[in-house]
Each structure stands twice: as C-alpha cells, then as structure tokens.
Scaffold this motif. Structure first.
Motif, mmCIF file in Angstrom:
data_model
loop_
_atom_site.group_PDB
_atom_site.id
_atom_site.type_symbol
_atom_site.label_atom_id
_atom_site.label_comp_id
_atom_site.label_asym_id
_atom_site.label_seq_id
_atom_site.Cartn_x
_atom_site.Cartn_y
_atom_site.Cartn_z
ATOM 1 N N MET A 85 0.833 -1.203 0.000
ATOM 2 C CA MET A 85 0.000 0.000 0.000
ATOM 3 C C MET A 85 0.866 1.250 0.000
ATOM 4 O O MET A 85 0.511 2.269 -0.622
ATOM 5 C CB MET A 85 -0.918 -0.001 1.222
ATOM 6 C CG MET A 85 -2.093 0.957 1.083
ATOM 7 S SD MET A 85 -3.188 0.433 -0.280
ATOM 8 C CE MET A 85 -4.056 1.964 -0.588
ATOM 9 N N ALA A 86 2.014 1.189 0.664
ATOM 10 C CA ALA A 86 2.936 2.329 0.648
ATOM 11 C C ALA A 86 3.407 2.605 -0.771
ATOM 12 O O ALA A 86 3.555 3.769 -1.178
ATOM 13 C CB ALA A 86 4.120 2.049 1.573
ATOM 14 N N ALA A 87 3.643 1.554 -1.547
ATOM 15 C CA ALA A 87 4.058 1.721 -2.942
ATOM 16 C C ALA A 87 2.933 2.343 -3.772
ATOM 17 O O ALA A 87 3.181 3.161 -4.670
ATOM 18 C CB ALA A 87 4.474 0.379 -3.528
ATOM 19 N N VAL A 88 1.689 1.948 -3.473
ATOM 20 C CA VAL A 88 0.538 2.503 -4.199
ATOM 21 C C VAL A 88 0.418 3.995 -3.920
ATOM 22 O O VAL A 88 0.228 4.811 -4.834
ATOM 23 C CB VAL A 88 -0.752 1.758 -3.796
ATOM 24 C CG1 VAL A 88 -1.982 2.513 -4.315
ATOM 25 C CG2 VAL A 88 -0.730 0.340 -4.347
ATOM 26 N N VAL A 89 0.520 4.396 -2.652
ATOM 27 C CA VAL A 89 0.416 5.814 -2.293
ATOM 28 C C VAL A 89 1.572 6.599 -2.913
ATOM 29 O O VAL A 89 1.392 7.733 -3.381
ATOM 30 C CB VAL A 89 0.400 5.982 -0.760
ATOM 31 C CG1 VAL A 89 0.451 7.454 -0.376
ATOM 32 C CG2 VAL A 89 -0.844 5.320 -0.170
ATOM 33 N N ALA A 90 2.775 6.004 -2.945
ATOM 34 C CA ALA A 90 3.924 6.669 -3.566
ATOM 35 C C ALA A 90 3.670 6.895 -5.049
ATOM 36 O O ALA A 90 4.038 7.948 -5.607
ATOM 37 C CB ALA A 90 5.181 5.834 -3.351
ATOM 38 N N ALA A 91 3.027 5.928 -5.709
ATOM 39 C CA ALA A 91 2.709 6.081 -7.133
ATOM 40 C C ALA A 91 1.710 7.208 -7.345
ATOM 41 O O ALA A 91 1.806 7.964 -8.327
ATOM 42 C CB ALA A 91 2.161 4.768 -7.684
ATOM 43 N N VAL A 106 -3.176 6.901 -14.511
ATOM 44 C CA VAL A 106 -2.798 6.765 -13.101
ATOM 45 C C VAL A 106 -3.259 5.426 -12.549
ATOM 46 O O VAL A 106 -2.552 4.771 -11.763
ATOM 47 C CB VAL A 106 -3.374 7.928 -12.278
ATOM 48 C CG1 VAL A 106 -3.100 7.717 -10.788
ATOM 49 C CG2 VAL A 106 -2.776 9.255 -12.723
ATOM 50 N N LEU A 107 -4.425 4.972 -12.955
ATOM 51 C CA LEU A 107 -4.917 3.671 -12.508
ATOM 52 C C LEU A 107 -3.980 2.562 -12.974
ATOM 53 O O LEU A 107 -3.704 1.607 -12.235
ATOM 54 C CB LEU A 107 -6.332 3.428 -13.036
ATOM 55 C CG LEU A 107 -7.426 4.345 -12.481
ATOM 56 C CD1 LEU A 107 -8.770 3.977 -13.081
ATOM 57 C CD2 LEU A 107 -7.485 4.275 -10.967
ATOM 58 N N ASP A 108 -3.490 2.678 -14.188
ATOM 59 C CA ASP A 108 -2.535 1.689 -14.681
ATOM 60 C C ASP A 108 -1.255 1.704 -13.843
ATOM 61 O O ASP A 108 -0.679 0.657 -13.535
ATOM 62 C CB ASP A 108 -2.198 1.975 -16.148
ATOM 63 C CG ASP A 108 -3.395 1.736 -17.070
ATOM 64 O OD1 ASP A 108 -4.274 0.945 -16.678
ATOM 65 O OD2 ASP A 108 -3.440 2.346 -18.144
ATOM 66 N N ALA A 109 -0.823 2.911 -13.447
ATOM 67 C CA ALA A 109 0.373 3.032 -12.614
ATOM 68 C C ALA A 109 0.139 2.397 -11.245
ATOM 69 O O ALA A 109 1.045 1.782 -10.663
ATOM 70 C CB ALA A 109 0.760 4.501 -12.465
ATOM 71 N N ASP A 164 -3.501 2.471 -22.661
ATOM 72 C CA ASP A 164 -3.822 2.896 -21.303
ATOM 73 C C ASP A 164 -5.323 2.741 -21.067
ATOM 74 O O ASP A 164 -6.127 2.859 -21.996
ATOM 75 C CB ASP A 164 -3.438 4.371 -21.109
ATOM 76 C CG ASP A 164 -1.924 4.569 -21.099
ATOM 77 O OD1 ASP A 164 -1.231 3.598 -20.741
ATOM 78 O OD2 ASP A 164 -1.464 5.661 -21.456
ATOM 79 N N SER A 165 -5.681 2.476 -19.813
ATOM 80 C CA SER A 165 -7.100 2.451 -19.472
ATOM 81 C C SER A 165 -7.677 3.846 -19.693
ATOM 82 O O SER A 165 -7.010 4.850 -19.454
ATOM 83 C CB SER A 165 -7.291 2.037 -18.011
ATOM 84 O OG SER A 165 -6.831 0.714 -17.805
ATOM 85 N N ALA A 166 -8.909 3.893 -20.159
ATOM 86 C CA ALA A 166 -9.528 5.183 -20.487
ATOM 87 C C ALA A 166 -10.705 5.458 -19.565
ATOM 88 O O ALA A 166 -11.487 4.566 -19.258
ATOM 89 C CB ALA A 166 -9.995 5.180 -21.942
ATOM 90 N N VAL A 167 -10.819 6.685 -19.107
ATOM 91 C CA VAL A 167 -11.985 7.134 -18.350
ATOM 92 C C VAL A 167 -12.677 8.195 -19.192
ATOM 93 O O VAL A 167 -12.123 9.273 -19.437
ATOM 94 C CB VAL A 167 -11.571 7.711 -16.982
ATOM 95 C CG1 VAL A 167 -12.794 8.286 -16.266
ATOM 96 C CG2 VAL A 167 -10.927 6.629 -16.120
ATOM 97 N N LEU A 168 -13.874 7.893 -19.658
ATOM 98 C CA LEU A 168 -14.611 8.776 -20.554
ATOM 99 C C LEU A 168 -15.702 9.483 -19.761
ATOM 100 O O LEU A 168 -16.642 8.843 -19.285
ATOM 101 C CB LEU A 168 -15.218 7.969 -21.699
ATOM 102 C CG LEU A 168 -14.230 7.052 -22.454
ATOM 103 C CD1 LEU A 168 -14.955 6.243 -23.521
ATOM 104 C CD2 LEU A 168 -13.106 7.885 -23.077
ATOM 105 N N PRO A 169 -15.625 10.796 -19.591
ATOM 106 C CA PRO A 169 -16.576 11.503 -18.724
ATOM 107 C C PRO A 169 -17.986 11.583 -19.271
ATOM 108 O O PRO A 169 -18.961 11.626 -18.505
ATOM 109 C CB PRO A 169 -15.960 12.902 -18.583
ATOM 110 C CG PRO A 169 -15.126 13.061 -19.805
ATOM 111 C CD PRO A 169 -14.588 11.696 -20.122
#
Length: 242
Positions: free
Chosen positions: A76-82, A136-139, A221-226
C-alpha cells in the motif's frame, strides 16, 4: 311584582350579549382577485463531469496475521507513492478501508479451521483531471494495487449547476403560465409562491452518473470517458392571472 319581573327580563336580555362576546371570531379567508394557476416545471442543465473518484486497494494473504498485514502495508505504501508521483495532492487521497479477516477451511462434520488471514487496505482517490485518471490507474496496478472500483464521475461546482437548473425551471414555468393565460384571455399578474419538489434526473437525489472504467486494449492505457451528465430541478410555481 312588576319591578321584579322587569329586573328578571333585563337579566335574561343581557345573557346573549355576554355569550357572544366570548365566542371565537371566524377566520377571515383571503381570496385573490383573479385566477390561480399552479404549474410544475422541470429545469435542466447538462455538464461534462470534471471530477473522478476511484477506490484503489491492496489485498494480501498469509498464514500469519501479522505477516499479511505487513505485506499489505508495504504494497500500500508503494501505491500511495505512485499516486504522489503522479501529482495527486494529499487532500485527494483518503483511506477508506483497513481490514483483517481469517480464512477458513470447511469440512463435513468438522468445525471450520483457520487456514490463514486476508488483509486489505483501500484509499479513495479524487482526480481533478478526469483525462489523467486512466493512466494513473494503470500506474497503481503496476505499483501493487489489485483491487480497483470506480470511477464515480461528478462536478466540482454541483451547487452552481443546480442553481442554473432552478433558474431554467422558473423560466419554463413562466412560459407555460403565459401560454395558459393567453389561451384563457388573461394575463400573468405575478408569482404567488414557489416550492422546490426535488433535484435529480427523476430518481432520488443523485445528480451525477456513476460510470465504470472503460475497457481498453491490453497495449493501451485504461480510459476514463466523462461523457455528459444532466442535472434537473423540479419547481411548483403558483401564478395569479387576471
């Protein structure tokens, strides 16, 4: 004898006057000089969501509870760092869940036996740039996140958008009242009262659509379409016609 009868008659004559003085007065009813028209109007406004909220987390398992929690904390620390590296501000990252639960093995005619422990930790992330949410989700996945839910799309200025919908509802109500008045040979004198019936898109107040992350090819990359969300406000407006 005549004087006694006269005194009795005088006493009886005063009784109705005393009783009427104690009786409550009837309430006055105000009737407007004109015709009352009630109109229900729905005002609408469309906006492109500019906020995306995603829940991202890590789930780990181990035979020892402390080990499961430690592994979970490290990942989880790695996730927050990302998230920080991607430019997400601390105010937009909030812990939403921390849990540890035993895992059981079930066998016939035997009590459940603990085989290990599952630890989970999740954060709610708010993206103020919806277009950047997908990368960012991919990261996050590359950093160790194995649980993602969302996004929920919304507006930063929801109150301002709803006020526009309310103003639109008043304009629609007045236009309809003018139409009815003209058909009846009358004119709209003034608005008597305004009441708000609700705000949404016909459902309980939930003005912003909830959308799942759009699927994309493995190499992209994953896409988020508003997309576009419609907000509405319903008003009950009473007019006086003359």
């Amino acid at each position: 004898m005549n004087r006694a009868l006269a005194g009795l008659a005088l006493s009886l004559a005063t009784l109705p006057v005393m009783a009427s003085a104690q009786a409550p007065l009837p309430m006055a009813t105000v009737v407007p000089e004109g015709t009352i028209l009630d109109v229900t109007a729905v005002g609408k406004v469309s906006r492109v969501p500019d906020l995306a909220t995603v829940r991202a987390g890590v789930v780990t398992q181990d035979a020892v509870a402390a080990t499961a929690m430690q592994q979970n904390a490290d990942r989880m620390a790695a996730v927050v760092a990302a998230l920080t590296k991607a430019g997400i501000a601390p105010r937009d990252i909030a812990t939403s869940r921390v849990a540890l639960s035993p895992q059981y093995r079930y066998a016939e005619n035997q009590p459940p036996a603990i085989t290990g422990y599952q630890a989970s930790n999740a954060v709610t992330v708010r993206f103020r740039d919806v277009a950047k949410a997908g990368p960012v989700l991919d990261a996050l996945v590359r950093a160790g996140a194995n649980q993602i839910d969302g996004p929920t799309l919304s507006l930063a200025d929801a109150a301002g958008a709803l006020d526009e919908a309310r103003a639109d509802a008043v304009a629609r109500a007045r236009a309809r009242a003018t139409l009815y008045a003209k058909a009846a040979g009358l004119t709209v004198e003034r608005i008597v009262s305004i009441g708000e019936a609700g705000e949404s898109d016909g459902e309980p107040p939930r003005p912003f659509a909830q959308m799942r992350m759009a699927a994309a090819p493995a190499a992209a990359d994953s896409a988020v379409l508003p997309g576009e969300s419609e907000l509405s406000a319903t008003l009950n407006v009473r007019f006086l016609l003359k």
